[in-house]
Design a protein around this motif. Structure first.
Motif, PDB file in Angstrom:
ATOM      1  N   SER A  40     -28.699  26.911 -28.496  1.00 57.00           N
ATOM      2  CA  SER A  40     -28.089  25.898 -27.629  1.00 57.00           C
ATOM      3  C   SER A  40     -26.589  26.135 -27.481  1.00 57.00           C
ATOM      4  N   LEU A  41     -25.920  26.492 -28.585  1.00 54.65           N
ATOM      5  CA  LEU A  41     -24.496  26.809 -28.498  1.00 54.65           C
ATOM      6  C   LEU A  41     -24.270  28.079 -27.680  1.00 54.65           C
ATOM      7  N   ALA A  42     -25.118  29.088 -27.903  1.00 54.07           N
ATOM      8  CA  ALA A  42     -25.006  30.323 -27.120  1.00 54.07           C
ATOM      9  C   ALA A  42     -25.305  30.070 -25.644  1.00 54.07           C
ATOM     10  N   LEU A  43     -26.231  29.157 -25.361  1.00 58.18           N
ATOM     11  CA  LEU A  43     -26.556  28.812 -23.979  1.00 58.18           C
ATOM     12  C   LEU A  43     -25.350  28.216 -23.263  1.00 58.18           C
ATOM     13  N   LEU A  44     -24.639  27.327 -23.943  1.00 60.37           N
ATOM     14  CA  LEU A  44     -23.442  26.739 -23.338  1.00 60.37           C
ATOM     15  C   LEU A  44     -22.372  27.809 -23.112  1.00 60.37           C
ATOM     16  N   ARG A  45     -22.186  28.674 -24.103  1.00 61.12           N
ATOM     17  CA  ARG A  45     -21.193  29.742 -23.954  1.00 61.12           C
ATOM     18  C   ARG A  45     -21.594  30.684 -22.819  1.00 61.12           C
ATOM     19  N   GLN A  46     -22.865  31.042 -22.759  1.00 63.93           N
ATOM     20  CA  GLN A  46     -23.357  31.933 -21.712  1.00 63.93           C
ATOM     21  C   GLN A  46     -23.145  31.323 -20.325  1.00 63.93           C
ATOM     22  N   SER A  47     -23.450  30.041 -20.194  1.00 66.91           N
ATOM     23  CA  SER A  47     -23.290  29.364 -18.909  1.00 66.91           C
ATOM     24  C   SER A  47     -21.829  29.244 -18.527  1.00 66.91           C
ATOM     25  N   TYR A  48     -20.968  29.112 -19.523  1.00 64.58           N
ATOM     26  CA  TYR A  48     -19.526  29.061 -19.266  1.00 64.58           C
ATOM     27  C   TYR A  48     -19.017  30.422 -18.800  1.00 64.58           C
ATOM     28  N   GLU A  49     -19.401  31.484 -19.516  1.00 67.89           N
ATOM     29  CA  GLU A  49     -18.900  32.814 -19.174  1.00 67.89           C
ATOM     30  C   GLU A  49     -19.414  33.280 -17.815  1.00 67.89           C
ATOM     31  N   SER A  50     -20.607  32.850 -17.427  1.00 63.66           N
ATOM     32  CA  SER A  50     -21.153  33.248 -16.132  1.00 63.66           C
ATOM     33  C   SER A  50     -20.587  32.423 -14.985  1.00 63.66           C
ATOM     34  N   GLY A  51     -19.834  31.371 -15.305  1.00 66.23           N
ATOM     35  CA  GLY A  51     -19.287  30.493 -14.277  1.00 66.23           C
ATOM     36  C   GLY A  51     -20.225  29.383 -13.855  1.00 66.23           C
ATOM     37  N   ASP A  52     -21.362  29.227 -14.529  1.00 67.76           N
ATOM     38  CA  ASP A  52     -22.329  28.205 -14.122  1.00 67.76           C
ATOM     39  C   ASP A  52     -21.951  26.807 -14.595  1.00 67.76           C
ATOM     40  N   LEU A  53     -21.199  26.693 -15.689  1.00 66.31           N
ATOM     41  CA  LEU A  53     -20.730  25.366 -16.101  1.00 66.31           C
ATOM     42  C   LEU A  53     -19.564  24.902 -15.252  1.00 66.31           C
ATOM     43  N   THR A  54     -18.803  25.856 -14.742  1.00 65.04           N
ATOM     44  CA  THR A  54     -17.613  25.530 -13.946  1.00 65.04           C
ATOM     45  C   THR A  54     -17.646  26.349 -12.651  1.00 65.04           C
ATOM     46  N   PRO A  55     -18.568  26.034 -11.758  1.00 61.90           N
ATOM     47  CA  PRO A  55     -18.746  26.858 -10.547  1.00 61.90           C
ATOM     48  C   PRO A  55     -17.595  26.719  -9.561  1.00 61.90           C
ATOM     49  N   VAL A  56     -17.441  27.747  -8.768  1.00 63.56           N
ATOM     50  CA  VAL A  56     -16.417  27.768  -7.723  1.00 63.56           C
ATOM     51  C   VAL A  56     -17.104  27.662  -6.371  1.00 63.56           C
ATOM     52  N   GLY A  57     -16.530  26.874  -5.469  1.00 62.47           N
ATOM     53  CA  GLY A  57     -17.104  26.741  -4.132  1.00 62.47           C
ATOM     54  C   GLY A  57     -18.275  25.776  -4.097  1.00 62.47           C
ATOM     55  N   ASP A  58     -19.293  26.124  -3.328  1.00 60.15           N
ATOM     56  CA  ASP A  58     -20.417  25.224  -3.108  1.00 60.15           C
ATOM     57  C   ASP A  58     -21.579  25.442  -4.081  1.00 60.15           C
ATOM     58  N   THR A  59     -21.413  26.374  -5.025  1.00 66.12           N
ATOM     59  CA  THR A  59     -22.505  26.611  -5.981  1.00 66.12           C
ATOM     60  C   THR A  59     -22.672  25.421  -6.907  1.00 66.12           C
ATOM     61  N   GLU A  60     -23.892  25.240  -7.407  1.00 65.73           N
ATOM     62  CA  GLU A  60     -24.197  24.103  -8.259  1.00 65.73           C
ATOM     63  C   GLU A  60     -23.996  24.453  -9.725  1.00 65.73           C
ATOM     64  N   ALA A  61     -23.422  23.519 -10.471  1.00 68.68           N
ATOM     65  CA  ALA A  61     -23.255  23.704 -11.907  1.00 68.68           C
ATOM     66  C   ALA A  61     -24.615  23.614 -12.588  1.00 68.68           C
ATOM     67  N   GLY A  62     -24.798  24.408 -13.631  1.00 70.68           N
ATOM     68  CA  GLY A  62     -26.080  24.376 -14.315  1.00 70.68           C
ATOM     69  C   GLY A  62     -26.059  25.161 -15.609  1.00 70.68           C
ATOM     70  N   LEU A  63     -27.183  25.128 -16.303  1.00 68.19           N
ATOM     71  CA  LEU A  63     -27.374  25.903 -17.519  1.00 68.19           C
ATOM     72  C   LEU A  63     -28.119  27.179 -17.156  1.00 68.19           C
ATOM     73  N   LEU A  64     -27.518  28.322 -17.465  1.00 68.14           N
ATOM     74  CA  LEU A  64     -28.125  29.612 -17.173  1.00 68.14           C
ATOM     75  C   LEU A  64     -28.968  30.029 -18.375  1.00 68.14           C
ATOM     76  N   LEU A  65     -30.292  29.961 -18.224  1.00 69.00           N
ATOM     77  CA  LEU A  65     -31.182  30.176 -19.365  1.00 69.00           C
ATOM     78  C   LEU A  65     -31.297  31.636 -19.777  1.00 69.00           C
ATOM     79  N   ASN A  66     -31.109  32.552 -18.848  1.00 68.27           N
ATOM     80  CA  ASN A  66     -31.296  33.968 -19.148  1.00 68.27           C
ATOM     81  C   ASN A  66     -30.028  34.744 -18.810  1.00 68.27           C
ATOM     82  N   GLY A  67     -29.465  35.387 -19.808  1.00 68.48           N
ATOM     83  CA  GLY A  67     -28.236  36.130 -19.607  1.00 68.48           C
ATOM     84  C   GLY A  67     -27.975  37.055 -20.764  1.00 68.48           C
ATOM     85  N   GLU A  68     -26.704  37.348 -20.993  1.00 71.11           N
ATOM     86  CA  GLU A  68     -26.326  38.323 -22.024  1.00 71.11           C
ATOM     87  C   GLU A  68     -26.634  37.834 -23.436  1.00 71.11           C
TER      88      GLU A  68
END
Length: 378
Positions: A40-68
């Motif tokens: 869960s902590l890694a999920l938040l970090r992953q979503s932050y690093e991918s820009g999904d917790l803090t999106p730019v433009g019209d993209t939707e914020a979210g939790l990115l389940l699959n990543g690095e």
């Protein structure tokens, strides 16, 4: 420092708050929820690093389940099956660094990007504010080392971006050898982490000294392979006239290479670093497992925060000895024992006293030796 994590409808948890300390030890039976805390902590970090917790433009914020860092599947894989009064959404709450934040995500069965509910989430939507709010989780110094780490290989990848720009060892520790090569002359500044009789306080010499605690007599070197994007790791044994030739990792015991990322992560940590460790004792003999606890305890005493999942009573006892010997304060520790109760997980949290004793010893909590001994003596 992170002080607590609350999981709502996440994997095996309906709703549970888990207290965090400078050194948090997660133990318990298989599939009881330990890894979910780290994930869960890694999920938040992953979503932050991918820009999904803090999106730019019209993209939707979210939790990115699959990543690095983690690959958790889809919404169906991460939502608690028997949600009730808490509703169907997934919630992650973090307290620490004098602040708190909450993320609530919609459940979508087949989605691997779960949209955040703005009205239920309480966290900044821009990266700078979020990093300032929770620097332990979203700042520099973050490491997550999974249970399936790098194995002995002839060579390892050489990424300047990973080791110099990010200071990241990789979730499998795949950048460790290159990090050690690039930063071998850096000073280990924490007095708690330095072994006094090492050749120097450099990262390389301190790594050698700690590796010798885990495997007496071993030494190592990391060097680049000219004309390639790879680096080489080599081991030697003994010293002086009796020093051995250099050996490839593939010709040396599996445990040395497996534990190296953990040693480097702890030694390179700074105050405010967050290090998530899965089964650091893997492939280590009992003496090495105890010294692993000493190393992590020294990192915590030096200002880093350690969250460690383990199945080793030697690691537990090493932590207790760190407290008893006064190298780590009792209040700087947290121990959580996870066990299944029907379809959900429950957590029992024994407290370590200043003399190293535990406030309770719940059934199933590192009691297999006593159970076996009873049968042997029967």
């Amino acid at each position: 420092m992170l002080e607590s994590l609350t999981l709502t409808n996440f994997k095996a948890f309906s709703r549970h708050r888990i207290g965090l300390a400078p050194f948090t030890l997660l133990t318990g039976l298989n599939s009881s929820g330990k890894s979910s805390v780290l994930q869960s902590l890694a999920l938040l970090r992953q979503s932050y690093e991918s820009g999904d917790l803090t999106p730019v433009g019209d993209t939707e914020a979210g939790l990115l389940l699959n990543g690095e860092l983690v690959q958790l599947g889809t919404g169906q894989d991460v939502r608690y099956e028997f949600y009730d009064e808490h509703g169907p959404h997934i919630g992650l709450d973090v307290q620490g660094d004098g602040a708190s934040a909450r993320w609530s995500a919609t459940y979508e069965q087949e989605a691997d990007h779960l949209k955040l509910l703005e009205e239920e989430s309480q966290a900044p939507r821009d990266a700078a504010s979020l990093a300032a709010l929770l620097p332990t989780l979203f700042g520099t110094g973050f490491q997550y080392l999974k249970a399936d780490r790098i194995s002995p290989q002839v060579s390892y990848p050489r990424s300047h971006h990973a080791v110099s720009s990010r200071g990241f060892l990789g979730p499998e520790g795949e950048h460790t050898v290159n990090y050690l090569r690039a930063h071998q002359d850096d000073e280990v500044t924490s007095e708690q982490l330095r072994i006094k009789d090492a050749a120097s306080s450099s990262l390389l010499d301190q790594t050698r000294a700690w590796m010798q605690k885990l495997c007496p007599g071993v030494s190592l070197d990391a060097s680049g392979i000219v004309g390639t994007d790879t680096v080489r790791l080599s081991y030697t044994f003994g010293s002086g006239a009796s020093r051995s030739n250099a050996y490839r990792p593939t010709n040396v015991g599996f445990g040395l290479t497996y534990v190296l990322p953990i040693v480097v992560a702890c030694l390179s940590s700074k105050p405010g670093s967050l290090i998530l460790l899965e089964n650091p004792e893997a492939h280590l003999h009992p003496q090495g497992q105890t010294w692993m606890a000493y190393l992590a305890g020294a990192a915590a005493a030096g200002g880093a925060q350690i969250v460690m999942e383990t199945h080793s009573d030697h690691v537990l006892n090493g932590l207790r000895l760190e407290v008893k010997k006064g190298r780590l304060q009792a209040e700087a520790t947290a121990v959580h024992y996870f066990r299944r109760s029907g379809q959900t997980s429950e957590v029992v949290s024994p407290v370590i006293a200043s003399d190293g004793t535990l406030s309770e010893w719940p059934a199933g909590f590192f009691d297999e030796w006593e159970n076996s001994l009873d049968q042997l003596l029967d």
